[in-house]
Motif scaffolding. Structure first.
Motif, PDB file in Angstrom:
ATOM      1  N   PRO A  84      -6.634  19.467  -2.169  1.00  0.00           N
ATOM      2  CA  PRO A  84      -5.678  18.370  -1.974  1.00  0.00           C
ATOM      3  C   PRO A  84      -6.220  17.326  -0.996  1.00  0.00           C
ATOM      4  N   PHE A  85      -5.904  16.058  -1.294  1.00  0.00           N
ATOM      5  CA  PHE A  85      -6.484  14.937  -0.544  1.00  0.00           C
ATOM      6  C   PHE A  85      -5.509  13.772  -0.580  1.00  0.00           C
ATOM      7  N   ARG A  86      -5.142  13.273   0.597  1.00  0.00           N
ATOM      8  CA  ARG A  86      -4.257  12.109   0.669  1.00  0.00           C
ATOM      9  C   ARG A  86      -5.081  10.849   0.882  1.00  0.00           C
ATOM     10  N   PHE A  87      -4.698   9.795   0.173  1.00  0.00           N
ATOM     11  CA  PHE A  87      -5.403   8.518   0.280  1.00  0.00           C
ATOM     12  C   PHE A  87      -4.424   7.404  -0.027  1.00  0.00           C
ATOM     13  N   ASP A  88      -4.854   6.174   0.179  1.00  0.00           N
ATOM     14  CA  ASP A  88      -3.993   5.014  -0.041  1.00  0.00           C
ATOM     15  C   ASP A  88      -4.317   4.338  -1.369  1.00  0.00           C
ATOM     16  N   ARG A  89      -3.278   4.002  -2.114  1.00  0.00           N
ATOM     17  CA  ARG A  89      -3.408   3.112  -3.265  1.00  0.00           C
ATOM     18  C   ARG A  89      -3.072   1.700  -2.788  1.00  0.00           C
TER      19      ARG A  89
ATOM     20  N   MET B 178       0.853  -1.199   0.000  1.00  0.00           N
ATOM     21  CA  MET B 178       0.000   0.000   0.000  1.00  0.00           C
ATOM     22  C   MET B 178       0.883   1.241   0.000  1.00  0.00           C
ATOM     23  N   THR B 179       0.519   2.242  -0.816  1.00  0.00           N
ATOM     24  CA  THR B 179       1.283   3.486  -0.880  1.00  0.00           C
ATOM     25  C   THR B 179       0.342   4.668  -0.678  1.00  0.00           C
ATOM     26  N   THR B 180       0.895   5.745  -0.132  1.00  0.00           N
ATOM     27  CA  THR B 180       0.142   6.983   0.044  1.00  0.00           C
ATOM     28  C   THR B 180       0.213   7.801  -1.232  1.00  0.00           C
ATOM     29  N   CYS B 181      -0.926   8.375  -1.620  1.00  0.00           N
ATOM     30  CA  CYS B 181      -1.019   9.127  -2.864  1.00  0.00           C
ATOM     31  C   CYS B 181      -1.662  10.478  -2.582  1.00  0.00           C
ATOM     32  N   LEU B 182      -1.164  11.502  -3.249  1.00  0.00           N
ATOM     33  CA  LEU B 182      -1.759  12.834  -3.161  1.00  0.00           C
ATOM     34  C   LEU B 182      -2.598  13.085  -4.408  1.00  0.00           C
TER      35      LEU B 182
END
Length: 352
Positions: free
Chosen positions: A18-23, A1-5
């Motif tokens: 702007p929103f951070r979420f997980d791929r 799992m990686t964090t994505c902006l």
């Protein structure tokens, strides 16, 4: 799992921020892609505003994606790190039903998985789209970007391009075909360019005399003003194929009268009830009124190869991600010729 902006809307008619979420972590058949460019589609605005009453918030739009591969799953054989690739409107389907077997994954009996505002077939998690740094996509839904196709302008081919390409191929548009394009926006301008490249004689039908020069610059042979009753009457029975790109409810009867014997008119813009249609106009000349929904993966790859060979590219205005809300406002005013594309390297300048 990686964090994505990415950039997301959190409620209808709200600004994208702007929103951070997980791929997800790579599955065996996944491809990880850094996004370089993402087109701005009119349907992005519809989904952000919940115009179709199916939006799940927060929503990260974007389904016209161009980038390069950064990692692949253990069973991936078609792509390697560094490859230039693209992703369109769908990132998965059942791959088992008849439409999927016939390269029409967009018509999957069990429903395709949209690139955003869909549900992952394994986990049920909501999919997030291309207004973001990177994305993870099942290998079968990743497209190879030809080297001779300029990636800065190719993104709208993944939706606008395939939307008009599919019906043109299905109904045999080619050299000498007499084709009319109704409307000269994002879809219409691509229909003109592609029909011209296929060798058709192309007429743009519009209500605006001011679009005549633009139509001819794009390659159209003729311009027909639909509010000119004499000109419309003169053009009766003149066309073999009409593609109607008007994005809202309208009266299609005047256009049906322009179809000759066995002529076909295809709707690709209006996803809502139309004004009543006169059945006699269909019966006369054995005319057909049809619809078409984007296209499958193989046809999209065919389109990309065709556009590379003939150097057919959308007319685009490049923007930074920080300007996306202004772009949405301009999109609603039809103030763009003819598509916005986000340079996603501008995400580097975004601060949370």
């Amino acid at each position: 799992m990686t964090t994505c902006l990415g950039f997301a809307a959190h409620e209808a008619h709200s600004a994208l921020t702007p929103f951070r979420f997980d791929r997800r972590a790579l599955r065996a058949d996944d491809v990880a892609i850094d996004i370089a460019y993402c087109g701005v589609c009119h349907s992005d605005a519809h989904q952000v505003n919940n115009d179709w009453n199916n939006t799940v918030y927060p929503i990260v739009p974007g389904h016209e994606i161009v980038g390069h591969v950064t990692a692949v799953g253990s069973s991936v054989s078609r792509f390697k790190v560094g490859d230039r690739v693209a992703v369109g409107c769908q990132v998965d389907s059942c791959l088992q039903c008849a439409p999927c077997a016939e390269h029409q994954e967009q018509l999957c009996v069990h429903g395709p998985t949209p690139t955003y505002n869909g549900k992952d077939r394994h986990t049920g998690e909501i999919t997030y789209g291309g207004y973001s740094e990177h994305i993870v996509v099942r290998e079968q839904f990743v497209l190879r970007m030809p080297e001779s196709l300029d990636p800065r302008y190719a993104a709208p081919l993944l939706c606008a391009g395939i939307t008009v390409w599919s019906p043109m191929r299905r109904y045999g548009v080619g050299k000498g075909s007499k084709v009319a394009v109704v409307g000269l926006g994002g879809l219409g301008h691509m229909a003109v360019k592609l029909a011209v490249a296929l060798g058709a004689e192309v007429t743009v039908i519009t209500t605006s005399p001011g679009k005549a020069d633009d139509a001819r610059t794009l390659g159209a042979n003729h311009v027909l003003l639909s509010n000119d009753a004499t000109a419309m009457a003169t053009a009766a029975n003149a066309f073999e194929f009409i593609i109607d790109t008007i994005p809202s409810s309208h009266n299609v009867n005047p256009y049906l009268m322009l179809l000759g014997r066995e002529g076909v008119m295809v709707l690709v813009g209006a996803i809502e009830p139309l004004e009543p249609i006169h059945g006699g106009l269909l019966i006369r000349n054995n005319r057909t009124l049809a619809g078409s929904l984007i296209g499958g993966i193989q046809p999209i790859q065919e389109l990309l190869e065709f556009c590379a060979e003939h150097q057919v590219l959308p007319s685009c205005e490049m923007i930074d991600i920080k300007d996306i809300n202004t772009a949405f406002e301009r999109l609603q005013r039809n103030d763009v010729k003819y598509r916005f594309v986000i340079d996603m390297t501008s995400m580097r300048d975004v601060a949370l």
